[in-house]
Design an enzyme around this catalytic site. Structure first.
Site: not given
Length: 151
Positions: A87, A108, A116-117, A144
């Site tokens: 952030y 979001n 946003c993860h 990912e």
């Protein structure tokens, strides 16, 4: 508003389209199913992501919200697949407090597609607004192969 539902390993997702753009992704089933070219494309891309065959989405999105909310979503979209940032990183780039970025991430409306993860706290994992909370965030990051994942 047009809707469709996609089953993924992260849960059942409802995609919503309005005026030719995706406006939301939420967990759960749609009350009704609609067909449109965009929803078909979005459903296919979400399924490809789920199967590990897609790393980026190529879909028109519309963020309802302030210019700040849109700027945070744009910054989130710039985080590459498999990477994370904090952030604070986004806050420094936008010249705003990290807490404001955290609130915008939590708001979001199009999670996964606007990833946003991939945004972490200064000390690692933080909450996630999707069903399953931080466990879903961890599952998305593992999917990912996120190098910055701190568990």
């Amino acid at each position: 508003m047009l809707t469709c539902t996609v089953d993924t390993q992260f849960g059942r997702l409802t995609l919503r389209e309005e005026a030719g753009a995706l406006v939301s992704v939420s967990w759960g089933s749609a009350a009704r199913e609609d067909a449109s070219e965009l929803l078909q494309r979005a459903s296919l891309q979400v399924s490809e992501y789920d199967q590990g065959a897609r790393q980026q989405f190529d879909l028109p999105v519309r963020i309802r919200g302030s210019a700040f909310q849109r700027a945070v979503c744009d910054a989130i979209c710039a985080i590459p697949f498999g990477d994370t940032c904090t952030y604070g990183d986004i806050a420094r780039a936008l010249g705003v407090p990290a807490q404001a970025v955290g609130q915008a991430c939590g708001a979001n409306p199009i999670p996964i597609i606007i990833p946003c993860h991939r945004v972490m706290g200064a000390k690692g994992l933080t909450g996630f607004s999707g069903v399953g909370g931080v466990e879903t965030k961890v599952a998305l990051l593992r999917h990912e192969g996120a190098a910055g994942l701190l568990i």
